[in-house]
Design a protein around this motif. Structure first.
Motif, PDB file in Angstrom:
ATOM      1  N   LYS A  25      23.970 110.516  59.585  1.00  0.00           N
ATOM      2  CA  LYS A  25      24.930 111.493  59.065  1.00  0.00           C
ATOM      3  C   LYS A  25      24.221 112.738  58.576  1.00  0.00           C
ATOM      4  O   LYS A  25      24.110 112.979  57.386  1.00  0.00           O
ATOM      5  N   PHE A  45      24.013 116.867  58.120  1.00  0.00           N
ATOM      6  CA  PHE A  45      25.020 117.910  57.917  1.00  0.00           C
ATOM      7  C   PHE A  45      24.996 118.805  59.143  1.00  0.00           C
ATOM      8  O   PHE A  45      24.096 119.627  59.318  1.00  0.00           O
ATOM      9  N   ASN A  99      26.487 121.429  60.416  1.00  0.00           N
ATOM     10  CA  ASN A  99      26.494 122.886  60.476  1.00  0.00           C
ATOM     11  C   ASN A  99      25.432 123.519  59.588  1.00  0.00           C
ATOM     12  O   ASN A  99      25.521 124.684  59.246  1.00  0.00           O
ATOM     13  N   LEU A 100      24.441 122.722  59.205  1.00  0.00           N
ATOM     14  CA  LEU A 100      23.331 123.270  58.441  1.00  0.00           C
ATOM     15  C   LEU A 100      22.055 123.080  59.264  1.00  0.00           C
ATOM     16  O   LEU A 100      21.994 122.224  60.142  1.00  0.00           O
ATOM     17  N   GLU A 108      17.652 123.209  55.764  1.00  0.00           N
ATOM     18  CA  GLU A 108      18.707 123.124  54.742  1.00  0.00           C
ATOM     19  C   GLU A 108      19.062 121.679  54.456  1.00  0.00           C
ATOM     20  O   GLU A 108      19.260 121.287  53.306  1.00  0.00           O
ATOM     21  N   MET A 144      16.457 120.315  52.238  1.00  0.00           N
ATOM     22  CA  MET A 144      16.319 120.857  50.880  1.00  0.00           C
ATOM     23  C   MET A 144      17.419 120.366  49.949  1.00  0.00           C
ATOM     24  O   MET A 144      17.424 120.688  48.765  1.00  0.00           O
ATOM     25  N   LEU A 145      18.321 119.573  50.448  1.00  0.00           N
ATOM     26  CA  LEU A 145      19.380 119.056  49.572  1.00  0.00           C
ATOM     27  C   LEU A 145      18.901 117.936  48.635  1.00  0.00           C
ATOM     28  O   LEU A 145      19.134 118.001  47.440  1.00  0.00           O
ATOM     29  N   TYR A 203      14.320 125.338  61.915  1.00  0.00           N
ATOM     30  CA  TYR A 203      15.448 126.228  61.698  1.00  0.00           C
ATOM     31  C   TYR A 203      16.576 125.980  62.691  1.00  0.00           C
ATOM     32  O   TYR A 203      17.431 126.818  62.928  1.00  0.00           O
ATOM     33  N   GLU A 204      16.535 124.800  63.278  1.00  0.00           N
ATOM     34  CA  GLU A 204      17.555 124.411  64.245  1.00  0.00           C
ATOM     35  C   GLU A 204      18.782 123.873  63.512  1.00  0.00           C
ATOM     36  O   GLU A 204      18.664 123.242  62.471  1.00  0.00           O
ATOM     37  N   TYR A 205      19.955 124.158  64.057  1.00  0.00           N
ATOM     38  CA  TYR A 205      21.150 123.466  63.550  1.00  0.00           C
ATOM     39  C   TYR A 205      21.047 122.003  63.957  1.00  0.00           C
ATOM     40  O   TYR A 205      20.694 121.696  65.097  1.00  0.00           O
ATOM     41  N   ASN A 235      22.538 120.579  67.182  1.00  0.00           N
ATOM     42  CA  ASN A 235      21.907 120.794  68.473  1.00  0.00           C
ATOM     43  C   ASN A 235      20.825 119.765  68.790  1.00  0.00           C
ATOM     44  O   ASN A 235      20.204 119.842  69.845  1.00  0.00           O
ATOM     45  N   SER A 272      18.919 116.082  69.549  1.00  0.00           N
ATOM     46  CA  SER A 272      19.230 114.863  70.290  1.00  0.00           C
ATOM     47  C   SER A 272      19.218 113.669  69.336  1.00  0.00           C
ATOM     48  O   SER A 272      18.862 113.798  68.170  1.00  0.00           O
ATOM     49  N   GLN A 313      15.737 112.927  67.802  1.00  0.00           N
ATOM     50  CA  GLN A 313      15.355 113.972  66.850  1.00  0.00           C
ATOM     51  C   GLN A 313      16.138 113.838  65.556  1.00  0.00           C
ATOM     52  O   GLN A 313      15.594 113.992  64.467  1.00  0.00           O
ATOM     53  N   ASP A 371      16.539 112.658  59.871  1.00  0.00           N
ATOM     54  CA  ASP A 371      17.126 111.807  58.846  1.00  0.00           C
ATOM     55  C   ASP A 371      16.024 111.203  57.979  1.00  0.00           C
ATOM     56  O   ASP A 371      16.099 111.189  56.749  1.00  0.00           O
ATOM     57  N   ARG A 390      14.542 113.749  55.827  1.00  0.00           N
ATOM     58  CA  ARG A 390      15.434 114.141  54.745  1.00  0.00           C
ATOM     59  C   ARG A 390      15.331 113.188  53.570  1.00  0.00           C
ATOM     60  O   ARG A 390      15.271 113.626  52.424  1.00  0.00           O
ATOM     61  N   ARG A 431      24.199 125.890  49.136  1.00  0.00           N
ATOM     62  CA  ARG A 431      23.761 124.902  50.118  1.00  0.00           C
ATOM     63  C   ARG A 431      24.320 123.529  49.768  1.00  0.00           C
ATOM     64  O   ARG A 431      24.807 122.789  50.619  1.00  0.00           O
ATOM     65  N   GLU A 450      30.289 119.301  54.536  1.00  0.00           N
ATOM     66  CA  GLU A 450      29.925 118.584  55.756  1.00  0.00           C
ATOM     67  C   GLU A 450      30.137 117.083  55.597  1.00  0.00           C
ATOM     68  O   GLU A 450      30.667 116.430  56.474  1.00  0.00           O
ATOM     69  N   VAL A 471      27.542 111.408  51.954  1.00  0.00           N
ATOM     70  CA  VAL A 471      26.094 111.521  52.073  1.00  0.00           C
ATOM     71  C   VAL A 471      25.531 112.353  50.928  1.00  0.00           C
ATOM     72  O   VAL A 471      24.497 112.003  50.343  1.00  0.00           O
ATOM     73  N   ARG A 485      19.434 131.644  56.780  1.00  0.00           N
ATOM     74  CA  ARG A 485      18.028 131.946  57.030  1.00  0.00           C
ATOM     75  C   ARG A 485      17.446 132.345  55.687  1.00  0.00           C
ATOM     76  O   ARG A 485      17.989 133.223  55.019  1.00  0.00           O
ATOM     77  N   LEU A 534      15.989 129.977  68.996  1.00  0.00           N
ATOM     78  CA  LEU A 534      16.412 128.636  68.598  1.00  0.00           C
ATOM     79  C   LEU A 534      17.381 128.056  69.617  1.00  0.00           C
ATOM     80  O   LEU A 534      17.320 126.876  69.943  1.00  0.00           O
ATOM     81  N   ASN A 554      17.769 119.464  74.259  1.00  0.00           N
ATOM     82  CA  ASN A 554      18.882 118.591  74.588  1.00  0.00           C
ATOM     83  C   ASN A 554      18.713 117.904  75.924  1.00  0.00           C
ATOM     84  O   ASN A 554      19.414 116.958  76.234  1.00  0.00           O
ATOM     85  N   ASP A 613      14.592 113.485  75.267  1.00  0.00           N
ATOM     86  CA  ASP A 613      13.917 113.237  74.000  1.00  0.00           C
ATOM     87  C   ASP A 613      12.431 113.526  74.092  1.00  0.00           C
ATOM     88  O   ASP A 613      11.677 113.186  73.197  1.00  0.00           O
ATOM     89  N   LEU A 667      10.115 115.058  71.350  1.00  0.00           N
ATOM     90  CA  LEU A 667       9.909 114.348  70.096  1.00  0.00           C
ATOM     91  C   LEU A 667       8.446 114.017  69.882  1.00  0.00           C
ATOM     92  O   LEU A 667       7.830 114.406  68.957  1.00  0.00           O
TER      93      LEU A 667
END
Lengths: 372, 254, 452
Positions: free
Chosen positions: B89, B91, B93-94, B98, B101-102, B147-149, B152, B154, B157, B162, B165, C265, C272, C276, C415, C438, C446, C449, C452
């Motif tokens: 799980k 986030f 859209n972050l 980000e 850093m939560l 800096y990837e959302y 996006n 796989s 990844q 996770d 985090r 944030r 989201e 979690v 950013r 990016l 995508n 893998d 990785l």
């Protein structure tokens, strides 16, 4: 890392949790009986002051009538809510479609005095028209959004938008003013009633019962029985129930879920349309009269438990009776509290019930345990 | 070595279904423990109860001597017990950074007043956290996706992010819920190596849920619990467990 | 060589945008002064604006594009404002400005609650009611307007906090139903409670409502500004619009600070995934209550603005329709983008009010529509334009939700550069981190893998 800072106490949520536990457990019954005793005391005081009166027959029929209107709207609301998992704020507009269909029938027939048969024609027409508009709404608005995997929040907002479109299209064609179904005249059946309270405590009075009330109640009873029969006994009903329980499971077991969704919309919208017709028989109609019944219908759905039709029936009766009883109490209390206009708060009662139910027992009377 | 996690007589019912039925277990400090069992035997429920997401019906869970039953999930996390979820799980859209850093505790920026009053201190801490996040990403060799959302990424990844985090909150113990689920089989091995590496480098206690027995039967795993129908049916070092009749029965059915 | 340097100078605003907006401005000015047809000028300008919006170039970050859109929309609005100053449309523009301010505040409040934190608040109008009624009542009873305003927004914040504390634990849709219900209960209170009726100097009112609400800085305006020649074109309504714009600016600054902070944030993670965020050590509930209070603060300011706009508040000002309008402005603007709230409100208000310009019973459109309606229903009263407005608004909202759910100004990526801080870069990738890079990464990643 700053270790000197103490652990953050989750004080607020702890307090709220305790308060919720308090309500959910045995103490809930304490509150319930406390409320009952309070009502009893108020009632005794009212009777002693000889200003609190109940007209028993009026109470029963007026409550059943309102219950019938609430129930017809909320059955469909409950079904679509359970099936598609979002609260459809446009549902009350299907009520309007039914009511204005009746007006249209009036117009087409050049306002000849409607005969008794007309009512049944109008009910069927109202059902079909409202059901079709409900399907149209799904095709135009909700289905594309479901395909995009939109959240229930998005569906709710778009349903408000759809409701506003329906309401204003109706306004364009009929104006925002009040219109009436040209029923010959209000017919009364004179029946005996007992008035409880007042100087003699119980007086025998004659009460003129509107025929429209009786029609509304009987038609609703018939429709509810028919709906229960269809859902319980027919093949289609079983498929409908399976779909609303678990849509993906139903799909994998060969049920055409798209068709079932359309049928649910048709039945749900149609029932709301019929309630509009029944309402229009005895009351003036205007485009926003549907919205007035939306929140009470939500109260019925939530109190009964989302997706539970049996619950909706019970909840509609409970809410209608408490609303009508409150009229007597409020009009009496205007005296002792030296206030006028207190009676308007009867409109708020379903809202208050809604909020209390959501806070104390969000799964409703007959709903499953939402935690699982 | 002492026990870091002690569970005694734990019960959790869903209506009439027994998800956890009188379960007791101990996890030693700095060990790598695995909990295996067939699907639907209450493994994830156990994690949910330990991490405070679900309330237990009765029993006791002690972490480092602190009773966890009755605590909120955030309080349990602050004690140093951190978990992942089976369906990673993140986030969505972050960005990865980000996301990372939560979790750190006691952030200056968590108080509304600080972001207006002491902006410099908040920024200072942010830079620290960012450096820390990038260091952890370096450890896992995935710095390039910082800096990837996360939407996006796989499956593999996502699992690594996770892991990254939960490492951010300086946990003492990790609960990993099927860290290899949905990952390309060729990468499962790599992912496990990363977990072992992390565990040794950061001195962690790790507990892993797996439903695939073969994945877990390896030398790096110190201890294995086998669960079935909400209870522990066997435990021991991997080689012992592999021979156990109950285990075979639980997996192959009656 | 020269081309490169020009591009550098123009960076970050794309030359296309500059040209397009200059053309649009030029056309508008030309038409206004040369041809004297302001309506045509506005329409042509709108076409140019649409051109700006549909431009999409990968070389520019979302943030740059959003800024250009904001700039283009606001300047166009202001330009139209100035051009229409001496025409019959000036009144329309002033009223539009007032309502843009009002809906920007409401949309901003929703953006904090929903765009940032994910709370489905259908009770915006309840917050507005508290703000309007408290401000109105206190100032009618003689409190200085500034303090009445402060009490109004604080009241709305406290009220929102209380609602949040009792009901925010519920499922999203339950909270939506409860919040819309509370708005209706409030409206009923306003309708029946005698203590919520007032006018300066008298307490006994038979009809619901608060009358003759004093407006802010009216004395200052009358005594000072009216005598300064420079302000000869200003009237009090316009002045009120500027006061409102000032409030919007302050709200925007506060929300922006929250937005680009660690606090923001955290709120985004709640949006989201609440569970979690809680499991990772944050007390979600506390943050949601605080955020509802902030959203109440801003919506309460909107309520005060409403009281000042109308001078009189009655229960009819607080129909659930207002909540729906606020959501429309919010969705059009772009969930999660503060700048978008301004754009969304401008578009929404113009959309909703521009049809009033068509409200002429003799126009071809209205005659056609009326004869069509008469054909269907001979008894129908003549069509009011307000129904058409609402149909258009409803349709636009649904179309946005379906085809552009992210809105006009989509949410921007976080950013750290935004806060003016340069970051240590990954050793292997010394290049600057940009969106398109990016995106490329994402595409290659995508495929498998293997990275990785």
């Amino acid at each position: 890392m700053d270790k000197t800072e103490t652990e953050m106490p989750s004080s607020i949520s702890r307090i709220i949790d305790k308060y919720k536990d308090f309500i959910k457990t045995k103490d809930a019954s304490v509150i319930f009986y406390g409320l009952l005793v309070f009502l009893l005391v108020i009632t005794i005081i009212g009777f002693r002051s000889q200003n609190l009166t109940f007209n028993i027959t009026l109470l029963i029929f007026a409550s059943l009538y309102i219950a019938a209107i609430y129930l017809c709207i909320s059955l469909g609301l409950s079904m679509t809510y359970k099936l598609l998992d979002f609260a459809n704020f446009a549902h009350a507009e299907y009520f309007i479609i039914g009511a204005y269909t009746a007006i249209m029938w009036n117009m087409i027939n050049d306002y000849r005095d409607p005969v008794f048969m007309d009512i049944f024609i109008v009910i069927v027409l109202g059902f079909i028209a409202a059901g079709l508009v409900a399907i149209l709404g799904d095709i135009l608005v909700f289905k594309p959004l479901r395909k995009l995997n939109s959240s229930s929040e998005t569906l709710m907002i778009s349903s408000i938008g759809w409701g506003i479109i329906i309401r204003n299209v109706v306004s364009v064609f009929f104006g925002a003013g009040v219109v009436y179904f040209r029923w010959v005249e209000t017919k009364n059946i004179r029946i005996k009633s007992v008035r409880v309270g007042g100087a003699d405590f119980s007086t025998s009075v004659v009460y003129g019962l509107n025929v429209e009330y009786l029609i509304a109640i009987l038609v609703t009873i018939f429709m509810v029985i028919a709906l229960f029969y269809v859902l319980a006994k027919t093949k289609m009903g079983k498929a409908l129930r399976a779909t609303s329980d678990n849509i993906s499971l139903a799909e994998s077991s060969g049920i055409k879920t798209d068709r079932m969704i359309n049928i649910t919309w048709f039945i749900g919208g149609g029932l709301a349309g019929v309630s509009g017709v029944l309402f229009g028989l005895s009351s003036p109609i205007f485009p926003t009269s549907g919205f007035i019944y939306l929140l009470p219908a939500f109260a019925v759905v939530v109190l009964g438990g989302i997706g539970s039709l049996k619950g909706s029936v019970v909840a509609a009766v409970i809410i209608a009776f408490s609303q009508n009883l409150s009229v007597s109490y409020l009009s009496w209390l205007e005296g002792p509290l030296d206030r006028s206009g207190l009676i308007a708060y009867q409109r708020v009662l379903p809202f208050v019930i809604l909020i209390i139910v959501i806070l104390i027992k969000p799964q409703g009377l007959y709903g499953g345990d939402l935690d699982e | 070595m002492s026990n870091i996690l002690e569970i005694k007589n734990l019960y959790k019912y869903f209506g009439g279904i027994r998800a956890i039925d009188n379960l007791s277990m101990q996890v030693r400090e700095n060990s790598l423990t695995a909990l295996i069992g067939p699907n639907g035997c209450g493994k994830s429920t156990l994690f949910n109860v330990i991490s405070g997401v679900l309330k237990a019906d009765s029993g006791s869970i002690k972490f480092n001597g602190t009773e966890l039953i009755g605590l909120q999930p955030n309080e349990i996390n602050h004690l140093g017990l951190s978990r992942t979820f089976q369906d990673t799980k993140l986030f969505q859209n972050l960005t990865v950074v980000e996301n990372m850093m939560l979790p750190p505790k006691h952030q200056k920026g968590e108080k509304l007043i600080n972001i207006f009053k002491s902006k410099e201190k908040v920024d200072e801490m942010e830079t620290e956290l960012l450096d820390k996040a990038l260091d952890i990403l370096d450890l896992l060799e995935i710095r390039h996706m910082g800096y990837e959302y996360t939407k996006n990424l796989s499956g593999g990844q996502s699992k690594l992010v996770d892991l990254a985090r939960i490492l951010m909150s300086d946990p003492k113990m990790l609960l990993l819920d099927e860290p290899t689920a949905g990952v390309n089989p060729a990468l499962t091995e790599k992912l496990f190596q990363k977990i072992f590496e992390m565990k040794n480098k950061l001195n962690l206690t790790v507990m892993i849920i797996e439903h695939d027995m073969d994945v877990i039967m390896r030398d790096e795993v110190d201890y294995v619990f086998v669960s079935n129908l909400g209870n522990i049916v066997a435990q021991g070092i991997p080689k012992e467990v592999q021979k156990n009749k109950d285990v075979i029965e639980a997996y192959l059915g009656k | 060589m020269s081309k490169l340097s020009i591009n550098k100078i123009l960076d970050p605003i794309r030359i296309d945008y500059k040209i397009a907006s200059s053309i649009s401005f030029a056309i508008m000015i030309l038409f206004t002064f040369a041809i004297k047809n302001t309506l045509l000028a506005i329409i042509l300008n709108a076409i140019a604006l649409v051109y700006i919006y549909i431009q999409n170039d990968q070389n520019y970050t979302e943030k740059t594009v959003n800024n250009i859109k904001l700039l283009a929309t606001v300047t166009n609005f202001l330009l139209a404002f100035i051009i229409l100053k001496d025409t019959p449309y000036s009144l329309f523009m002033v009223e539009a400005l007032l309502f843009i301010v009002f809906y920007t505040l409401l949309a901003l409040s929703l953006n904090v609650g929903n765009g940032l934190t994910g709370i489905v608040n259908f009770g915006v109008v309840a917050q507005v009611t508290v703000g309007a009624v408290v401000t109105g009542l206190l100032s009618v009873r003689g409190m200085p307007i500034f303090f009445a305003f402060i009490w109004g927004i604080l009241g709305a914040a406290i009220f929102s906090g209380l609602i949040a504390m009792t009901t925010l634990r519920l499922k999203d849709d339950y909270f939506a139903i409860v919040s819309i219900t509370i708005g209706e209960i409030f409206r009923q209170f306003l309708n029946t409670e005698p203590s919520l009726r007032a006018r300066p100097g008298s307490n006994k009112l038979t009809t619901p409502g608060i009358l003759d609400i004093p407006q802010p800085l009216a004395g200052f305006y009358n005594s000072t500004l009216i005598n300064i020649a420079f302000f000869d074109w200003m009237n009090y309504r316009l002045f009120l619009g500027f006061i409102g714009a000032f409030i919007v600016l302050i709200a925007l600054l506060i929300v922006n600070v929250i937005y680009y902070s660690p606090y923001g944030r955290l709120l985004k993670s709640i949006r989201e995934d609440e569970l979690v965020t809680n499991v990772y050590g944050k007390e979600v509930f506390k943050y949601k209550v605080i955020i509802m209070m902030i959203s109440g603060l801003i919506a309460g300011a909107g309520g005060a603005m409403l009281a000042w706009i109308f001078l009189v508040i009655t229960p009819e000002n607080f129909l659930p329709l207002t909540t729906f309008f606020a959501w429309t402005a919010f969705i059009i603007g772009g969930r999660g983008n503060n700048k978008g709230m301004i754009v969304g409100s401008i578009i929404f208000v113009l959309l909703q009010r521009a049809s009033r310009l068509l409200d002429n019973a003799d126009s071809l459109f209205m005659r056609g529509l009326n004869s069509f309606v008469k054909f269907a229903n001979p008894e129908a009263p003549s069509v009011s334009i307000s129904y058409l407005q609402l149909i258009v608004v409803g349709a636009v909202l649904i179309l946005f939700l379906r085809f552009s759910p992210r809105g006009m100004l989509p949410e921007e990526a976080y950013r750290p550069e935004i806060r003016g801080k340069k970051l240590p870069r990954a050793g292997s990738q010394a290049k600057s981190v940009q969106t398109e890079e990016l995106d490329n990464n994402a595409q290659t990643n995508n495929k498998g893998d293997n990275n990785l």
